[in-house]
Design a protein around this motif. Structure first.
Motif, PDB file in Angstrom:
ATOM      1  N   PHE A 122      -6.446   8.164  -8.899  1.00  0.00           N
ATOM      2  CA  PHE A 122      -7.684   7.419  -8.882  1.00  0.00           C
ATOM      3  C   PHE A 122      -8.004   7.434  -7.517  1.00  0.00           C
ATOM      4  O   PHE A 122      -9.389   7.513  -7.190  1.00  0.00           O
ATOM      5  CB  PHE A 122      -7.369   6.100  -9.471  1.00  0.00           C
ATOM      6  CG  PHE A 122      -8.415   5.008  -9.310  1.00  0.00           C
ATOM      7  CD1 PHE A 122      -9.344   5.076 -10.417  1.00  0.00           C
ATOM      8  CD2 PHE A 122      -8.875   4.202  -8.297  1.00  0.00           C
ATOM      9  CE1 PHE A 122     -10.642   4.232 -10.163  1.00  0.00           C
ATOM     10  CE2 PHE A 122      -9.832   3.217  -8.320  1.00  0.00           C
ATOM     11  CZ  PHE A 122     -10.833   3.406  -9.435  1.00  0.00           C
ATOM     12  N   ILE A 123      -7.257   7.024  -6.476  1.00  0.00           N
ATOM     13  CA  ILE A 123      -7.562   6.987  -5.171  1.00  0.00           C
ATOM     14  C   ILE A 123      -8.031   8.381  -4.691  1.00  0.00           C
ATOM     15  O   ILE A 123      -9.080   8.174  -3.745  1.00  0.00           O
ATOM     16  CB  ILE A 123      -6.487   6.485  -4.283  1.00  0.00           C
ATOM     17  CG1 ILE A 123      -6.132   5.152  -4.512  1.00  0.00           C
ATOM     18  CG2 ILE A 123      -6.689   6.513  -2.672  1.00  0.00           C
ATOM     19  CD1 ILE A 123      -4.776   4.525  -3.913  1.00  0.00           C
ATOM     20  N   ASN A 133       0.906  -1.249  -0.163  1.00  0.00           N
ATOM     21  CA  ASN A 133       0.123   0.103   0.086  1.00  0.00           C
ATOM     22  C   ASN A 133       0.819   1.222  -0.013  1.00  0.00           C
ATOM     23  O   ASN A 133       0.427   2.450  -0.409  1.00  0.00           O
ATOM     24  CB  ASN A 133      -1.040   0.118   1.390  1.00  0.00           C
ATOM     25  CG  ASN A 133      -2.082  -0.649   1.020  1.00  0.00           C
ATOM     26  OD1 ASN A 133      -2.090  -1.637   0.192  1.00  0.00           O
ATOM     27  ND2 ASN A 133      -3.213  -0.868   2.076  1.00  0.00           N
ATOM     28  N   PHE A 189     -11.569   9.035  -6.920  1.00  0.00           N
ATOM     29  CA  PHE A 189     -12.440   8.056  -6.907  1.00  0.00           C
ATOM     30  C   PHE A 189     -12.553   7.005  -5.815  1.00  0.00           C
ATOM     31  O   PHE A 189     -13.673   6.292  -5.234  1.00  0.00           O
ATOM     32  CB  PHE A 189     -12.561   7.132  -8.126  1.00  0.00           C
ATOM     33  CG  PHE A 189     -12.566   7.731  -9.324  1.00  0.00           C
ATOM     34  CD1 PHE A 189     -13.704   8.396  -9.821  1.00  0.00           C
ATOM     35  CD2 PHE A 189     -11.275   7.906 -10.180  1.00  0.00           C
ATOM     36  CE1 PHE A 189     -14.068   8.968 -10.964  1.00  0.00           C
ATOM     37  CE2 PHE A 189     -11.401   8.883 -11.338  1.00  0.00           C
ATOM     38  CZ  PHE A 189     -12.585   9.278 -11.652  1.00  0.00           C
ATOM     39  N   ARG A 190     -11.556   7.237  -4.899  1.00  0.00           N
ATOM     40  CA  ARG A 190     -11.673   6.245  -3.719  1.00  0.00           C
ATOM     41  C   ARG A 190     -11.098   7.102  -2.444  1.00  0.00           C
ATOM     42  O   ARG A 190      -9.901   6.850  -1.720  1.00  0.00           O
ATOM     43  CB  ARG A 190     -10.698   5.065  -3.823  1.00  0.00           C
ATOM     44  CG  ARG A 190     -11.210   4.039  -4.924  1.00  0.00           C
ATOM     45  CD  ARG A 190     -12.510   3.096  -4.294  1.00  0.00           C
ATOM     46  NE  ARG A 190     -12.611   2.184  -5.128  1.00  0.00           N
ATOM     47  CZ  ARG A 190     -13.459   2.351  -6.203  1.00  0.00           C
ATOM     48  NH1 ARG A 190     -13.879   3.395  -6.606  1.00  0.00           N
ATOM     49  NH2 ARG A 190     -13.743   1.135  -6.963  1.00  0.00           N
ATOM     50  N   GLU A 217     -11.955   7.294   0.503  1.00  0.00           N
ATOM     51  CA  GLU A 217     -11.878   6.582   1.780  1.00  0.00           C
ATOM     52  C   GLU A 217     -10.795   5.952   2.046  1.00  0.00           C
ATOM     53  O   GLU A 217     -10.302   5.399   3.068  1.00  0.00           O
ATOM     54  CB  GLU A 217     -12.950   5.485   1.661  1.00  0.00           C
ATOM     55  CG  GLU A 217     -12.979   4.269   0.919  1.00  0.00           C
ATOM     56  CD  GLU A 217     -13.520   4.557  -0.629  1.00  0.00           C
ATOM     57  OE1 GLU A 217     -13.648   3.965  -1.448  1.00  0.00           O
ATOM     58  OE2 GLU A 217     -13.706   5.834  -0.813  1.00  0.00           O
ATOM     59  N   GLN A 218      -9.886   5.471   0.727  1.00  0.00           N
ATOM     60  CA  GLN A 218      -8.562   4.977   1.158  1.00  0.00           C
ATOM     61  C   GLN A 218      -7.201   5.969   0.915  1.00  0.00           C
ATOM     62  O   GLN A 218      -6.188   5.308   1.313  1.00  0.00           O
ATOM     63  CB  GLN A 218      -8.141   4.034  -0.163  1.00  0.00           C
ATOM     64  CG  GLN A 218      -9.220   2.922  -0.598  1.00  0.00           C
ATOM     65  CD  GLN A 218      -9.069   2.091  -1.625  1.00  0.00           C
ATOM     66  OE1 GLN A 218      -7.837   2.155  -2.432  1.00  0.00           O
ATOM     67  NE2 GLN A 218      -9.838   1.140  -2.281  1.00  0.00           N
ATOM     68  N   ASN A 219      -7.819   7.175   1.112  1.00  0.00           N
ATOM     69  CA  ASN A 219      -6.855   8.204   1.240  1.00  0.00           C
ATOM     70  C   ASN A 219      -6.357   8.655   2.655  1.00  0.00           C
ATOM     71  O   ASN A 219      -6.782   9.720   3.060  1.00  0.00           O
ATOM     72  CB  ASN A 219      -6.978   9.359   0.485  1.00  0.00           C
ATOM     73  CG  ASN A 219      -5.934  10.481   0.349  1.00  0.00           C
ATOM     74  OD1 ASN A 219      -4.773  10.230   0.996  1.00  0.00           O
ATOM     75  ND2 ASN A 219      -6.088  11.611  -0.029  1.00  0.00           N
ATOM     76  N   LYS A 251      -6.206  -7.700  -7.762  1.00  0.00           N
ATOM     77  CA  LYS A 251      -6.605  -7.752  -6.463  1.00  0.00           C
ATOM     78  C   LYS A 251      -6.178  -9.203  -5.840  1.00  0.00           C
ATOM     79  O   LYS A 251      -6.679  -9.158  -4.554  1.00  0.00           O
ATOM     80  CB  LYS A 251      -7.885  -7.375  -6.167  1.00  0.00           C
ATOM     81  CG  LYS A 251      -8.149  -5.754  -6.704  1.00  0.00           C
ATOM     82  CD  LYS A 251      -7.517  -4.894  -5.668  1.00  0.00           C
ATOM     83  CE  LYS A 251      -8.086  -3.502  -6.073  1.00  0.00           C
ATOM     84  NZ  LYS A 251      -7.209  -2.448  -5.265  1.00  0.00           N
ATOM     85  N   HIS A 287      -5.002   3.285   6.142  1.00  0.00           N
ATOM     86  CA  HIS A 287      -5.358   2.414   4.881  1.00  0.00           C
ATOM     87  C   HIS A 287      -3.918   2.262   4.397  1.00  0.00           C
ATOM     88  O   HIS A 287      -3.480   1.127   4.175  1.00  0.00           O
ATOM     89  CB  HIS A 287      -6.367   2.898   3.861  1.00  0.00           C
ATOM     90  CG  HIS A 287      -6.534   1.991   2.939  1.00  0.00           C
ATOM     91  ND1 HIS A 287      -5.592   2.129   1.728  1.00  0.00           N
ATOM     92  CD2 HIS A 287      -7.283   1.128   2.629  1.00  0.00           C
ATOM     93  CE1 HIS A 287      -5.968   1.135   0.779  1.00  0.00           C
ATOM     94  NE2 HIS A 287      -7.044   0.427   1.515  1.00  0.00           N
TER      95      HIS A 287
END
Length: 1565
Positions: free
Chosen positions: A745-746, A687, A749-750, A752-754, A1480, A758
């Motif tokens: 992209f994170i 990650n 669009f994501r 919540e992963q920033n 994944k 995480h």
């Protein structure tokens, strides 16, 4: 004339009180009759016409002047004779240009223009109407021959060519007439120029009418073009020519018609006219004809006598008569009256005639120029069809030579051409060559016959009928028509180019994406994902990527000095800045995780200041490299003219190649360092680990730039720049996508992963696997005595020979020959006077005390002489009338062989025709093509040089100058000739000069000597010992009469006492001048001869018998006459002393003589009266005492077979005593590989040697044209032969092929090894877990992929072309199908773990095999259709390279080829998408990650392959394709199988099911 005299006698202002008389004689147009009439006029003999008038009382007096003759040839004979007495002769119709020569015809004048003007006007008219290909017909008379010669000379100057030149005379056999007619019929020339008398023209037209030729355009001379009798020949409709102006003479018609029978009876001519016109007899009935009864009406006659509508030549008679009257008036009259008792000589009339200038009653000006000619005025006559279908004369225009040049013509109406056409008929041998072509003269034909050769590649001609094509300047290229040079299109990657627009869009898009990413990162700069990945270096990297995208724009547009410097330096610096940032980020990742180890302070040494410093340091090194490059040898705009012939590639030259490669090498070094560090960071947590993305970006970077190298090297022109831009954009997009796309992209669009949580999760999970290794590679010249001693020796030799004959018993036994010796003084008047003496039997003045004086009153039977040609010609014309044979010993003029003019002339010396031919062939033999020519201005010199020049022209010899000189001409003429010789570039001079003339030239040249010259002499002076004193002639060569020995002659010559010398004035003068004493009473201090004089002690031409050449000709001539007399009056045993014989009997016997003299020389004559031509080749060599001597070095015998006439006996000593032949050429020979291009306005021997154009050769010296090599051939370096073009293909022995083959076999070997390893461990978990069946099939297909690249190497054949593309397509599809199957298996396997899933049911082993088979069969089907419809084939590509052949495989069907590639691309894309979906899945088991790596490499390679394949030429196209096959194959085998092999071989402990399931903890980095 009679009318004009009556008119003058009735005038009070002209010759008042004086009555002119006249005599009319008929010459019958024959030379003998004309000469007889001239005798009558000169001698004052009684006339036979008009004898009843008052003139008869003064007939004994010589006439003061003469009007006539009508024809040129009789006029010439009369003028030669009358000129001796100064009697003026004014002709009304003798047009021969030769009569303008006042040296030969001093008393001749004429009121009709000379043919010189008519010939020039005809030539200019022919040129004006565009006729360059004509026929020529002439009368075989002086009129026709001289007139046509003048026309042909003028025509040559105008560039007109003559297909044929035929002559005919009415007394010649009919066969000759038929031959001339057939030549006309077969001719391709549609225009005929006829210099023909009316009589010959009538015969010719009648013969042509029997079998008419195609319609011809006749061009006529004045003799027949104005003759109404010829108008009946309709084939001449449209004829044009020059006629004398039509005129009106008031009162003439009434005078002509005022003729009664009584008046007609007074004259035989008028009687004959009256009786023939009315078919009756004036003298009583005879022969059945009725008696004239007075009812005859002369006015009703329609004939040329009564026709006064066309008074042309008649007006010339009118003017001539008036001219003589005006001259007589000026001699005997003053302003008021005339002296009837005045006595005057003819020369006084002649003097006044030259000055007359008056206007006749009918308005015509009369005057004469210095040549006795009037102003040339002509009418342009056209024969047109009248209303009744007949022909009539129509005046179309006028020609006046007194007008300014170029304005002589004036047209008054349109011409009706042959066939009644209004358009000018065409008559050319070859049509004009349009611009874009050049003229190439057809071998052996005139210059007007040529082929039009298209200008060679790169050459143009911009005018019609160009002799040469001109090469365009380097930066220009011909247009399609090759008639002008257009600037070559300058090719560069311009802004409006479609490719540029596409690349610009991608560049700006990339920069825009970088800015957008920067904006997003800046907005979220405080977020964990931005901060965790080193935000400062990220922003700097985005800035550098923006610059990278934008710097690609500097490669677009016209290169300039600044843009060239900017593009390479900007590219180098921005890319180093970019990679420095990536390198910094990689180091940060490594250091950050090193810092977590106990006791580590790694981040202390690489904190933010060190990061900035490292980026700055790395960048400054590149800046330093660029500064040095720009300072020492910077890039510069460069016009590349070599790659393409028809356009210019404007590109940036590297300046210093070292600088360029240093910039690229430094980038490569940093990229490699970055890749190594990223590889070391492969075990860090997922990650947080940015190294993985960096590894991806570096893989793309390396794949792009490694593929870039062959593409950059092989791509031409703007494609080189496009490939470079493509590589910049591709690598920049790879960096921004791989590094920033996941984070972007994170963030977007994501979100919540920033989070920090995480990012830190699963920190203990370790990376298991190794990344594929990649690397970046950088981009690419007489004595003083009064007596002529040689001439005296000739005369004494004849005397000796006669004494010898008289002493013989076998020749003329009992007969004593007598002789008379006369001195002509080498002058024509004296020679003619001597001829009169011989013919009239006048008392001689030499040897008058001997027995011959008793018979002097009788005509001589034969004559020996003269020594010169011109006097011989005058004598021969006169003696020929009486049939008196003349045998010359030294008159060599070729003209004397003409038996029609000189029927009784023979000679023992060869004709100059043979000598001229031999001289020309000798000049050619020694390689002299550039010579000077000097001649005596006499018949000997002019005719001899004309024959030589004709022969020289046939041999291809050029004459720089041709000068003439005669010893009586002014000194200024001599100086001019000498200056021409001095300034000449020709080192060889051919001379046809009399010894007396060349002596003056040599004396003049010694005043200011010219450069050393090679003299070529005629026989007259080359054997004259008097000339040997001129040392400048050392090395001279020429032909001489053979040297001989005459036994007893020297004793005879030296047997001379003072008493004998006193008997002859000539011998007396010789004795006194030789010994400087007086035989008679001493005069003016000269001592008296006392008898002590020793003639044997004399050293002069009289006593010198070592060179008896011409003397032997006298000896032979005397013997020839003796043999002829013997043949007439003797039989086998005795001679009839009382026999009477005429000269023509001697002449007849002379023609038949054939005997050998006592000194063994053969004597005979051919039909022209000439002997066999035998010469010695004479060389003037330097003696030991420094003087010159005559040496015989060879012989020439015309009786030998052609080519064998010459024989050499010793070496020649050349000018300057050299042994080597001197050079004399205007231009050196053109070697093979060049062609001759004649220099404009110079002779054909002066030329430039033009190298053959590209693709052309000449394989012989002095080639006129270069020949294009066949398509599959190309000239060698010397361009003198066509060699087969080297056939280029990727052969097995090519270095590149060997390298590729090694890699191919290595790859196959690796695949086999991997297969062996996998097979050995087929039961191990890692093999079984990764679908062993598909793995083995994939390894098999990869082996085939490696090996199929070998089918691309070697000479393409029909089978190899079909095999290479199909094998490549099928094996790659099999390979990718296996990879695709493996990817699907991975996906399905993990889908199957979900509750209730039965995914593996649908994609078990049978389905996997079926999918691979199906995908492969589709490609097989595509290949079968391709091979069936339009298969690949071996193809010789001749277009790309001009100097070599590219042997390649033509695609056959381009659709088939791209279908095969497209299908491969489709499967690869599908595989990539599926591998992306499997990203994944758990790491230890997930094969999708390795497939993704391999597909990235595969796509990067093949995307880069497309522009490289399209733009790479020749074998590089194949090499690029092989490279792509090998690179993608290696990518697949390394990415997919290398990690597994590593575990199997080096980490067997990890090859367990437990480890694969992720139950064993990973070790720290």
């Amino acid at each position: 004339m009679e009318f004009t005299i009556h008119e003058i006698n009735n005038r009070t202002d002209l010759l008042p009180g004086i009555t002119l008389g006249y005599q009319i004689h008929d010459s019958c147009s024959e030379v003998p009759m004309a000469v007889k009439v001239a005798f009558q006029f000169a001698n004052g003999m009684e006339p036979f016409y008009n004898d009843t008038d008052s003139c008869s009382k003064s007939a004994a007096a010589a006439v003061p002047a003469l009007v006539g003759e009508t024809s040129s040839t009789p006029s010439m004979s009369m003028a030669r004779m009358l000129g001796l007495f100064g009697i003026p002769q004014v002709s009304h119709y003798a047009t021969c240009a030769c009569l303008s020569d006042k040296r030969q015809y001093p008393a001749f004048l004429r009121t009709i223009p000379s043919d010189h003007h008519q010939a020039a006007a005809l030539a200019r008219m022919v040129k004006y109407f565009g006729w360059t290909w004509i026929g020529a017909v002439r009368s075989d008379t002086d009129y026709g021959n001289n007139g046509m010669a003048a026309f042909l000379k003028a025509a040559q100057e105008e560039g007109i060519c003559v297909e044929y030149s035929e002559s005919y005379y009415r007394t010649q056999p009919r066969s000759k007439l038929e031959r001339v007619a057939n030549v006309i019929r077969r001719s391709t020339a549609r225009v005929i120029v006829a210099f023909v008398n009316s009589g010959e023209m009538r015969f010719l037209l009648e013969e042509l009418a029997r079998q008419p030729p195609p319609p011809l355009q006749w061009i006529g001379s004045e003799s027949w073009i104005i003759n109404p009798d010829l108008l009946r020949f309709n084939m001449c409709a449209g004829a044009i020519g020059f006629g004398f102006p039509r005129s009106v003479i008031p009162g003439l018609r009434e005078f002509l018609l005022d003729l009664s029978p009584e008046q007609a009876l007074k004259s035989p001519l008028l009687t004959e006219f009256w009786e023939s016109s009315f078919s009756c007899s004036l003298k009583g009935s005879s022969g059945g004809a009725r008696e004239c009864d007075g009812s005859e009406d002369i006015r009703a006659l329609q004939n040329p006598y009564t026709d006064t509508t066309q008074l042309r030549v008649t007006n010339m008679v009118y003017k001539a008569t008036y001219a003589i009257a005006h001259a007589i008036h000026s001699v005997i009259c003053n302003d008021t009256q005339c002296d009837k008792s005045a006595k005057f000589a003819p020369w006084q009339i002649l003097d006044q005639l030259k000055r007359v200038n008056f206007t006749t009653k009918n308005g015509y000006q009369v005057s004469f120029d210095s040549s006795g000619d009037p102003v040339a005025v002509y009418e342009l006559i056209n024969w047109q069809v009248n209303k009744d279908g007949g022909l009539e004369f129509v005046t179309m225009g006028h020609y006046d030579s007194s007008r300014p040049k170029g304005q002589e013509f004036s047209m008054s109406r349109a011409i009706s051409w042959v066939g009644g056409q209004n358009e000018v008929p065409r008559s050319v041998c070859s049509e004009s060559c349009p611009p874009g072509t050049r003229k190439a003269v057809q071998k052996g034909k005139p210059v007007c016959c040529y082929d039009c050769i298209p200008c060679a590649e790169g050459e143009i001609s911009n005018k019609t009928d160009s002799l040469n094509c001109v090469r365009c300047p380097p930066e220009f290229w011909p247009n399609a028509q090759r008639d002008s040079c257009l600037p070559k299109p300058v090719e560069f990657l311009s802004w409006d180019d479609t490719l540029s627009i596409i690349l610009t869009v991608f560049s700006i898009t990339g920069a825009f994406i970088a800015v957008c990413v920067t904006a997003v990162f800046y907005k979220h700069r405080t977020s964990p994902i931005v901060r965790a990945n080193n935000s400062e270096l990220s922003f700097l990297l985005l800035f550098s990527l923006t610059l990278c995208f934008l710097c690609s724009l500097t490669f677009i547009g016209q290169p300039s000095e600044w843009s060239c410097k900017l593009r390479h330096t900007a590219f180098g610096i921005t890319f180093v800045l970019c990679i420095s940032c990536v390198l910094g980020k990689t180091i940060v990742v490594l250091m950050a995780f090193r810092a977590t180890l106990p006791g580590s302070n790694a981040m202390k040494w690489f904190g933010p200041p060190q990061q900035r410093l490292s980026v700055l340091a790395f960048t400054l090194i590149q800046v330093l490299i660029c500064v040095l490059w720009l300072t020492i040898s910077p890039p510069f705009p460069f016009k590349n003219l070599k790659h393409y012939k028809e356009r210019i590639i404007l590109e940036c030259g590297l300046g210093s190649a070292i600088g360029f490669w240093a910039v690229l090498g430094y980038i490569g070094f940093l990229a490699l360092l970055c890749f190594i560090l990223a590889f070391l960071a492969r075990k860090l947590p997922d990650n947080f680990n940015e190294a993985k993305f960096i590894t991806f970006s570096m893989l793309i970077f390396c794949a792009v730039w490694v593929t870039f190298i062959p593409a950059y090297v092989s791509s031409p022109g703007k494609f080189t720049v496009a490939v470079e831009i493509f590589a910049i954009l591709a690598s920049s997009f790879g960096l921004i996508i791989c590094i920033f796309a996941p984070k972007f992209f994170i963030i977007i669009f994501r979100p919540e992963q920033n989070t920090k949580k995480h990012i830190m999760v699963n920190i203990k999970r370790l990376l298991d696997g190794n990344l594929a290794n990649a690397a970046l590679t950088a981009l690419d010249s007489f004595g003083t005595l009064h007596v002529n001693l040689r001439g005296l020796r000739f005369a004494r030799a004849m005397e000796f020979t006669i004494h010898e004959i008289n002493n013989r018993t076998d020749l003329l036994p009992g007969i004593t020959l007598g002789y008379q010796i006369h001195d002509s003084c080498s002058e024509v008047p004296m020679a003619v006077k001597v001829a009169f003496q011989f013919t009239n039997g006048m008392e001689p003045f030499y040897n008058y005390i001997d027995s011959c004086s008793k018979s002097a009153s009788s005509a001589v039977p034969a004559l020996i002489g003269d020594s010169s040609s011109t006097p011989s010609m005058s004598m021969a014309r006169l003696l020929g009338l009486f049939g008196i044979p003349q045998v010359s010993h030294y008159a060599t003029c070729a003209c004397l062989s003409d038996k029609r003019q000189y029927p009784s002339f023979l000679r023992t010396v060869p004709s100059d025709y043979h000598q001229a031919t031999a001289l020309a062939r000798m000049v050619k033999h020694f390689g002299w093509t550039w010579i000077g020519a000097v001649r005596s201005d006499t018949d000997y010199g002019n005719y001899g040089m004309a024959a030589f020049l004709k022969a020289a022209q046939e041999e291809g010899i050029c004459v720089e100058y041709s000068e003439s000189y005669y010893r009586t001409q002014p000194r200024s003429k001599l100086e001019r000739v000498a200056n021409v010789i001095r300034r000449s570039t020709a080192r060889v001079i051919v001379t046809f000069l009399a010894a007396s003339d060349i002596k003056f030239i040599f004396e003049e040249l010694t005043r200011q000597p010219p450069p050393p010259l090679q003299w070529i002499g005629s026989e007259t002076w080359i054997i004259d010992p008097d000339i040997l004193r001129f040392n400048m002639c050392a090395g001279a060569i020429g032909f001489g009469i053979p040297r001989s020995v005459i036994p007893g002659l020297r004793e005879f010559l030296l047997d001379l006492s003072p008493e004998q010398a006193l008997k002859s004035p000539l011998l007396t003068e010789f004795w006194e001048s030789s010994f400087s004493c007086s035989l008679k009473a001493p005069q003016r201090g000269a001592r008296e001869c006392d008898g002590s004089e020793d003639i044997r002690a004399l050293q002069n031409a009289y006593t010198d018998t070592s060179q008896l050449r011409i003397t032997n000709m006298v000896y032979k001539a005397t013997y020839a006459i003796a043999h002829a007399i013997h043949g007439v009056i003797c039989n086998d045993t005795k001679c009839d002393k009382s026999a009477k014989f005429t000269p023509w009997k001697i002449l007849d016997q002379l023609k038949r003589v054939n005997f050998t003299t006592k000194n063994r020389y053969q004597v005979s004559f051919d039909s022209s009266g000439d002997p066999v031509a035998v010469y010695e080749l004479i060389n003037w060599q330097v003696k030991k005492d420094g003087g010159l001597e005559i040496v015989t070095v060879g012989h020439f015998d015309s009786s030998r077979p052609r080519g064998q006439e010459f024989s050499m006996s010793r070496a020649i000593s050349w000018v300057g005593e050299q042994k080597e032949v001197p050079r004399s050429v205007c231009s050196e020979s053109c070697p093979p590989g060049t062609r001759k291009a004649v220099q404009k306005g110079k002779p054909v021997c002066c030329f430039d040697c033009i190298p053959c154009a590209e693709g052309e050769i000449s394989n012989k010296t002095d080639a006129l044209n270069c020949v294009q090599c066949p398509p599959e051939f190309w000239p060698n370096t010397g361009q003198d032969s066509c060699l087969p073009k080297p056939v280029e293909f990727l052969s097995w022995d090519d270095t590149l092929s060997i390298i590729l083959t090694v890699f191919s076999i290595s790859g196959a070997f690796i695949a086999v090894c991997v297969t062996a390893v996998f097979y050995k461990h087929r039961t191990s978990p890692i093999v079984r877990a990764n679908n062993s069946e598909l793995s083995f099939l994939l390894l098999f297909s990869l082996t085939l992929c490696f090996l199929c690249s070998l089918t691309f190497i070697g000479q393409p054949s029909e089978w190899s072309c079909m095999l290479r593309h199909t094998a490549f397509g099928i094996t790659f599809v099999l390979c990718i199908s296996c990879v695709l199957g493996k990817t699907i298996v991975v996906l399905m396997a993990f889908r199957a773990t979900l509750p209730g899933s039965n995914a593996m049911k649908w994609f078990g082993p049978p389905q996997q095999r079926l999918s691979v088979l199906t995908f492969t069969l589709i490609q097989v089907l595509i290949c079968v259709i391709w091979l069936t419809t339009a298969p690949p084939f071996p193809f010789k590509n001749l277009k790309y390279y001009k100097e070599r052949i590219i042997l390649e495989c033509g695609l056959g069907s381009a659709i088939g080829f791209w279908a095969v590639l497209g299908y491969i691309g489709f499967l690869a894309l599908l595989c990539f998408i599926l591998a992306f979906l499997a990203r994944k899945l758990p790491d230890n088991f997930n094969e999708a990650k390795f497939i993704t790596f391999s597909m990235l490499i595969f796509c990067a390679v093949w995307i880069t392959f497309i522009p490289a394949y399209v733009s790479s030429p020749g074998k590089f196209t194949v090499a690029v394709e092989i490279f792509a096959i090998l690179a993608s194959s290696f990518g697949l085998i390394i990415c997919i199988f290398a990690p597994k092999c590593f575990i199997i071989v080096f980490r067997p402990e990890q090859n367990t099911k437990k480890h694969l399931m992720g139950k064993v903890p990973s070790k720290a980095l």
